[in-house]
Design a protein around this motif. Structure first.
Motif, PDB file in Angstrom:
ATOM      1  N   THR A  65       0.837  -1.205   0.000  1.00  0.00           N
ATOM      2  CA  THR A  65       0.000   0.000   0.000  1.00  0.00           C
ATOM      3  C   THR A  65       0.868   1.250   0.000  1.00  0.00           C
ATOM      4  OG1 THR A  65      -1.741  -1.169   1.200  1.00  0.00           O
ATOM      5  CG2 THR A  65      -1.819   1.226   1.226  1.00  0.00           C
ATOM      6  N   LEU A  66       1.909   1.263   0.811  1.00  0.00           N
ATOM      7  CA  LEU A  66       2.822   2.406   0.845  1.00  0.00           C
ATOM      8  C   LEU A  66       3.487   2.610  -0.511  1.00  0.00           C
ATOM      9  CD1 LEU A  66       4.466   4.630   2.184  1.00  0.00           C
ATOM     10  CD2 LEU A  66       5.997   2.860   3.095  1.00  0.00           C
ATOM     11  N   VAL A  67       4.008   1.534  -1.086  1.00  0.00           N
ATOM     12  CA  VAL A  67       4.715   1.630  -2.372  1.00  0.00           C
ATOM     13  C   VAL A  67       3.796   2.180  -3.461  1.00  0.00           C
ATOM     14  CG1 VAL A  67       5.663   0.209  -4.232  1.00  0.00           C
ATOM     15  CG2 VAL A  67       6.487  -0.075  -1.884  1.00  0.00           C
ATOM     16  N   LEU A  68       2.549   1.759  -3.468  1.00  0.00           N
ATOM     17  CA  LEU A  68       1.632   2.195  -4.523  1.00  0.00           C
ATOM     18  C   LEU A  68       1.255   3.666  -4.405  1.00  0.00           C
ATOM     19  CD1 LEU A  68      -0.710  -0.929  -4.850  1.00  0.00           C
ATOM     20  CD2 LEU A  68       1.245  -0.280  -6.277  1.00  0.00           C
ATOM     21  N   HIS A  69       1.562   4.270  -3.271  1.00  0.00           N
ATOM     22  CA  HIS A  69       1.371   5.721  -3.134  1.00  0.00           C
ATOM     23  C   HIS A  69       2.540   6.500  -3.742  1.00  0.00           C
ATOM     24  CE1 HIS A  69      -1.811   4.805  -0.193  1.00  0.00           C
ATOM     25  NE2 HIS A  69      -2.207   6.051  -0.362  1.00  0.00           N
ATOM     26  N   LEU A  70       3.682   5.851  -3.910  1.00  0.00           N
ATOM     27  CA  LEU A  70       4.874   6.587  -4.309  1.00  0.00           C
ATOM     28  C   LEU A  70       4.821   7.058  -5.747  1.00  0.00           C
ATOM     29  CD1 LEU A  70       7.629   4.460  -2.530  1.00  0.00           C
ATOM     30  CD2 LEU A  70       6.389   6.464  -1.678  1.00  0.00           C
ATOM     31  N   ASN A  71       4.040   6.381  -6.590  1.00  0.00           N
ATOM     32  CA  ASN A  71       3.894   6.890  -7.960  1.00  0.00           C
ATOM     33  C   ASN A  71       2.436   7.112  -8.342  1.00  0.00           C
ATOM     34  OD1 ASN A  71       2.993   4.334  -8.464  1.00  0.00           O
ATOM     35  ND2 ASN A  71       4.371   3.953 -10.200  1.00  0.00           N
TER      36      ASN A  71
END
Length: 262
Positions: A58-64
């Motif tokens: 979930t965190l990673v998918l916020h990065l882009n």
């Protein structure tokens, strides 16, 4: 147990990733993140660790910008992750998914690696140089005209990395990069990752790989950052490891490792 300090309001020019107070709930009501703070400076290699369901993906998918923050903010080199900036954000932050077949879908390696930069308008000799440079960086230039499905799993993983490098990102996010690799392919990929001049955020359950490649580790558990410390310190903190379902492979002792990544 040491928790990460939230970024302060001062100078952030060195921060390529700046996440502040990030909270997110899925439409079904499941709260995945509860106010995450994370700063990654340019050139760092950071491992993102935690048990399944911790909120790492979930965190990673916020990065882009694949997911949008319910509360808080995300910025990449000072540019807010917002709808009007998504094209540039997705060039700056490249994600290499766990399964390379999620990224390789065209007839040849050349076509797959050229796809992203071609969509940005690159053509002709400039596009060819971009493709070959990315493939050379992962040791796959000799396979440029091969169909991806004729390559080994490890080779496909390296081509998937090249598809992201061809976009000249500032941040390379790797989702379980060592999964399903044989020992030789695992070592070859590690050798490649050490040479890349990009900021790396590596999501992994492979704790020895994290120790080998990432001087710093951030531990996410139940949607919050519970530790942000040198990887060696995390892996040798038995109470922290036990509390957040992190286990080293049988017989692996970080204290016996002669050299650590820098």
């Amino acid at each position: 147990m040491t928790t990460a300090n939230p970024p302060d309001g001062g100078e952030t020019s060195g921060a390529v990733l700046d996440v502040r107070g990030l909270a997110f709930a899925y439409p079904d009501g499941h709260q995945a993140l509860f106010g995450v703070d994370l700063r990654v400076d340019r050139g760092e290699r950071v491992a993102l660790l935690g048990p399944n369901g911790a909120g790492k993906t979930t965190l990673v998918l916020h990065l882009n910008g694949i997911l949008t923050a319910g509360r808080g903010s995300v910025a990449v080199s000072g540019l807010p992750v917002a709808k009007q900036h998504l094209r540039e954000i997705r060039r700056r932050v490249g994600i290499v998914f766990q399964d390379p077949d999620d990224q390789l879908f065209l007839g040849t390696v050349r076509q797959d690696v050229a796809f992203g930069p071609a969509n940005l308008g690159l053509k002709g000799a400039a596009l060819e140089r971009r493709v070959m440079d990315a493939l050379e960086r992962v040791g796959m230039a000799d396979f440029v005209d091969r169909p991806p499905h004729h390559l080994s799993y490890g080779q496909r993983r390296r081509v998937a990395v090249a598809t992201v490098l061809a976009m000249e990102p500032e941040v390379l996010v790797l989702d379980e990069p060592s999964s399903n690799l044989d020992p030789a392919s695992r070592r070859e990929l590690a050798d490649i990752l050490r040479t890349l001049d990009v900021t790396v955020l590596m999501v992994t359950h492979d704790l020895p790989y994290a120790l080998e490649l990432c001087p710093r580790s951030v531990v996410l558990s139940e949607g919050v950052v519970v530790a942000d410390r040198p990887t060696f310190d995390v892996l040798t903190d038995e109470a922290l490891m036990a509390a957040h379902r992190l286990e080293l492979p049988w017989g692996f002792d970080p204290r016996r490792i002669d050299s650590l990544p820098r």
